[in-house]
Write an enzyme that holds these catalytic residues in place. Sequence first.
Site, PDB file in Angstrom:
ATOM      1  N   ASP A 295      -6.668 -37.998 -94.177  1.00 21.13           N
ATOM      2  CA  ASP A 295      -6.728 -37.303 -92.898  1.00 21.13           C
ATOM      3  C   ASP A 295      -5.476 -36.434 -92.851  1.00 21.13           C
ATOM      4  OD1 ASP A 295      -7.453 -36.718 -90.208  1.00 21.13           O
ATOM      5  OD2 ASP A 295      -8.413 -38.697 -90.136  1.00 21.13           O
TER       6      ASP A 295
ATOM      7  N   ARG B  41      -3.587 -45.935 -85.201  1.00 13.43           N
ATOM      8  CA  ARG B  41      -3.505 -45.682 -83.750  1.00 13.43           C
ATOM      9  C   ARG B  41      -2.641 -46.742 -83.075  1.00 13.43           C
ATOM     10  NH1 ARG B  41      -9.396 -44.399 -83.619  1.00 13.43           N
ATOM     11  NH2 ARG B  41      -9.453 -42.173 -84.025  1.00 13.43           N
TER      12      ARG B  41
ATOM     13  N   ARG C 184     -12.788 -32.760 -82.783  1.00 17.36           N
ATOM     14  CA  ARG C 184     -12.054 -32.041 -83.813  1.00 17.36           C
ATOM     15  C   ARG C 184     -12.985 -31.180 -84.655  1.00 17.36           C
ATOM     16  NH1 ARG C 184     -10.098 -35.800 -88.320  1.00 17.36           N
ATOM     17  NH2 ARG C 184      -8.136 -36.230 -87.296  1.00 17.36           N
ATOM     18  N   TYR C 185     -14.180 -31.695 -84.939  1.00 16.99           N
ATOM     19  CA  TYR C 185     -15.173 -30.937 -85.691  1.00 16.99           C
ATOM     20  C   TYR C 185     -16.246 -30.485 -84.697  1.00 16.99           C
ATOM     21  CZ  TYR C 185     -13.256 -33.812 -89.522  1.00 16.99           C
ATOM     22  OH  TYR C 185     -12.444 -34.450 -90.417  1.00 16.99           O
TER      23      TYR C 185
ATOM     24  N   ARG D 280     -19.338 -33.164 -84.124  1.00 19.73           N
ATOM     25  CA  ARG D 280     -19.213 -34.585 -83.815  1.00 19.73           C
ATOM     26  C   ARG D 280     -17.954 -34.896 -83.026  1.00 19.73           C
ATOM     27  NH1 ARG D 280     -18.218 -33.063 -88.923  1.00 19.73           N
ATOM     28  NH2 ARG D 280     -16.982 -34.296 -90.365  1.00 19.73           N
TER      29      ARG D 280
ATOM     30  N   LYS E 224     -10.393 -34.621 -92.200  1.00 20.25           N
ATOM     31  CA  LYS E 224     -10.394 -35.449 -93.409  1.00 20.25           C
ATOM     32  C   LYS E 224     -10.957 -34.678 -94.584  1.00 20.25           C
ATOM     33  CE  LYS E 224     -11.407 -39.725 -90.921  1.00 20.25           C
ATOM     34  NZ  LYS E 224     -11.716 -39.055 -89.629  1.00 20.25           N
TER      35      LYS E 224
ATOM     36  N   CYS F 142      -4.253 -54.703 -86.890  1.00 17.98           N
ATOM     37  CA  CYS F 142      -3.860 -54.452 -88.273  1.00 17.98           C
ATOM     38  C   CYS F 142      -2.447 -53.879 -88.252  1.00 17.98           C
ATOM     39  CB  CYS F 142      -4.819 -53.462 -88.902  1.00 17.98           C
ATOM     40  SG  CYS F 142      -6.552 -53.892 -88.604  1.00 17.98           S
TER      41      CYS F 142
ATOM     42  N   ASP G 150      -2.424 -43.550 -93.461  1.00 15.57           N
ATOM     43  CA  ASP G 150      -1.854 -42.504 -92.607  1.00 15.57           C
ATOM     44  C   ASP G 150      -0.371 -42.757 -92.361  1.00 15.57           C
ATOM     45  OD1 ASP G 150      -4.239 -40.961 -92.118  1.00 15.57           O
ATOM     46  OD2 ASP G 150      -4.959 -42.672 -90.952  1.00 15.57           O
TER      47      ASP G 150
ATOM     48  N   CYS H 108      -8.540 -54.327 -79.601  1.00 19.31           N
ATOM     49  CA  CYS H 108      -9.218 -54.724 -80.828  1.00 19.31           C
ATOM     50  C   CYS H 108      -9.204 -56.250 -80.891  1.00 19.31           C
ATOM     51  CB  CYS H 108      -8.486 -54.190 -82.063  1.00 19.31           C
ATOM     52  SG  CYS H 108      -8.407 -52.398 -82.113  1.00 19.31           S
TER      53      CYS H 108
ATOM     54  N   CYS I 227      -2.112 -50.012 -88.645  1.00 14.44           N
ATOM     55  CA  CYS I 227      -3.048 -49.225 -87.827  1.00 14.44           C
ATOM     56  C   CYS I 227      -2.544 -47.807 -87.561  1.00 14.44           C
ATOM     57  CB  CYS I 227      -3.284 -49.919 -86.495  1.00 14.44           C
ATOM     58  SG  CYS I 227      -4.301 -48.938 -85.369  1.00 14.44           S
TER      59      CYS I 227
HETATM   60  C1  PLP Z   1     -12.678 -39.406 -88.765  1.00  9.33           C
HETATM   61  C2  PLP Z   1     -13.087 -38.535 -87.665  1.00  9.33           C
HETATM   62  C3  PLP Z   1     -14.416 -38.109 -87.524  1.00  9.33           C
HETATM   63  C4  PLP Z   1     -15.501 -38.524 -88.495  1.00  9.33           C
HETATM   64  O1  PLP Z   1     -15.339 -37.910 -89.714  1.00  9.33           O
HETATM   65  P1  PLP Z   1     -16.427 -38.108 -90.869  1.00  9.33           P
HETATM   66  O2  PLP Z   1     -15.825 -37.408 -92.033  1.00  9.33           O
HETATM   67  O3  PLP Z   1     -17.697 -37.484 -90.363  1.00  9.33           O
HETATM   68  O4  PLP Z   1     -16.603 -39.576 -91.071  1.00  9.33           O
HETATM   69  C5  PLP Z   1     -14.743 -37.285 -86.482  1.00  9.33           C
HETATM   70  N1  PLP Z   1     -13.804 -36.883 -85.595  1.00  9.33           N
HETATM   71  C6  PLP Z   1     -12.527 -37.266 -85.704  1.00  9.33           C
HETATM   72  C7  PLP Z   1     -11.559 -36.771 -84.692  1.00  9.33           C
HETATM   73  C8  PLP Z   1     -12.122 -38.115 -86.724  1.00  9.33           C
HETATM   74  O5  PLP Z   1     -10.843 -38.511 -86.813  1.00  9.33           O
HETATM   75  S1  SF4 Z   2      -6.994 -50.292 -87.691  1.00 11.11           S
HETATM   76 FE1  SF4 Z   2      -6.196 -50.214 -85.572  1.00 11.11          FE
HETATM   77  S2  SF4 Z   2      -7.967 -49.583 -84.343  1.00 11.11           S
HETATM   78 FE2  SF4 Z   2      -8.765 -50.348 -86.296  1.00 11.11          FE
HETATM   79  S3  SF4 Z   2      -9.165 -52.553 -85.955  1.00 11.11           S
HETATM   80 FE3  SF4 Z   2      -7.128 -52.381 -86.845  1.00 11.11          FE
HETATM   81  S4  SF4 Z   2      -5.805 -52.356 -85.055  1.00 11.11           S
HETATM   82 FE4  SF4 Z   2      -7.826 -51.836 -84.293  1.00 11.11          FE
END
Ligand code: PLP
Ligand code: SF4
Length: 356
Positions: free
Chosen positions: A317, A121, A99-100, A103, A324, A116, A280, A112, A119
């Site tokens: 986010d 995801r 996305r960036y 990174r 973010k 949670c 989220d 996991c 979560c």
């Molecule tokens: C959260 C996230 C990151 C990391 O973001 P930082 O602000 O550097 O901690 C990088 N890529 C994606 C897709 C993310 O969701």
């Molecule tokens: S937030 Fe989602 S991905 Fe993270 S530990 Fe909990 S269940 Fe796993």
Amino acid sequence: MGKVKTRRPKAARTLRSADDLAAAGLVAATRRAELARVAARYAVAVTPDLAGLIDPADPADPIARQFLPDPRELRRAPDERDDPIGDAANSPIKGIVHRYPDRVLLTPVHVCPVYCRFCFRREKVGPGGAALTRAETASALDYIRAHTEIFEVILTGGDPLVLAPGKLGALVAALGAIPHVRAIRLHTRAPVARPGVVTPALARALRSEKAVYVVLHCNHPREVTKALAAAVLRLVKAGVPVLSQSVLLKGVNDDADTLQALFRALLAARVKPYYLHHPDLAPGTAHFRVDLAAGQALMRGLRGRLSGLAQPAYVLDVPGGHGKVPVGPVYAEAKDGAWTIEDPRGKRHRYPPERG
Ligand SMILES: *Cc1c(COP(=O)(O)O)cnc(C)c1O
Ligand code: SF4
């Protein structure tokens, strides 16, 4: 806060169903059918360590609220979405989210140690989620090799610490060998869910010539146990700095005393609080959501009473995969060619001060 009043014998294994939870005395047997319906939709896992932190006599227990299924999860609010932070839109190849420019996320597994209930995801993680195959991992590494703008790789998932130390070590070594990758980060809940996974072998597996960081997910001061602190110390001794991310959650940590205790406990355990996430828009999580203005007010309240080292950035986010950003509070305001700055006690000052 801090101490659990009731001591029950520690469960021998991870609890994965409504029946397991009832047998362990964490939910009433009469609620089994109702909770089984939730568990059929969203995976349940409560490790012995976390089960041991729950006080079943407290209907508002903040640990139970994070991990025990709740019928409200089956209600979907209009704003909620399956992919709240737009991972799919930014995934050029299986296992990578880019996305960036500088990174990427690399997601080797979708399981996991604990699930949670809030979560972000939740539609992707679970025991059915397949890990990357050997060929898919090789392709993901090729993608990173080919993109020389990638400075940092973030292992997430799922939880990368469910991988055996040998496998994780091989992955970290492969990433470390890519010249333009200078930092490797692991996002994990495992040291909280099962501190015993951070063995000396695991800590050794994370050793690298490159900078390796661990960011642990921790939301309540009661999760910062002696066992967690010992796990952190093993990582730190292996040359791996440890940071934390927390999610602001209604009924778990949405008050200044709990947040202060959480961030202090983390700092005292050698963990630098990095992010406090605004929750989220994941499906069935409306009962966890805190108002953004309330989050800002909590952060404002912490400014004067918590060490700067213990302060995370409060971030959101932006739904849709836009990234973010810090969401305040804001202390500086430009007006009529001058700045007004608010101090930690809420008093406003002109900047620069008026002369004379
Ligand atoms: C959260 C996230 C990151 C990391 O973001 P930082 O602000 O550097 O901690 C990088 N890529 C994606 C897709 C993310 O969701
Ligand atoms: S937030 Fe989602 S991905 Fe993270 S530990 Fe909990 S269940 Fe796993």
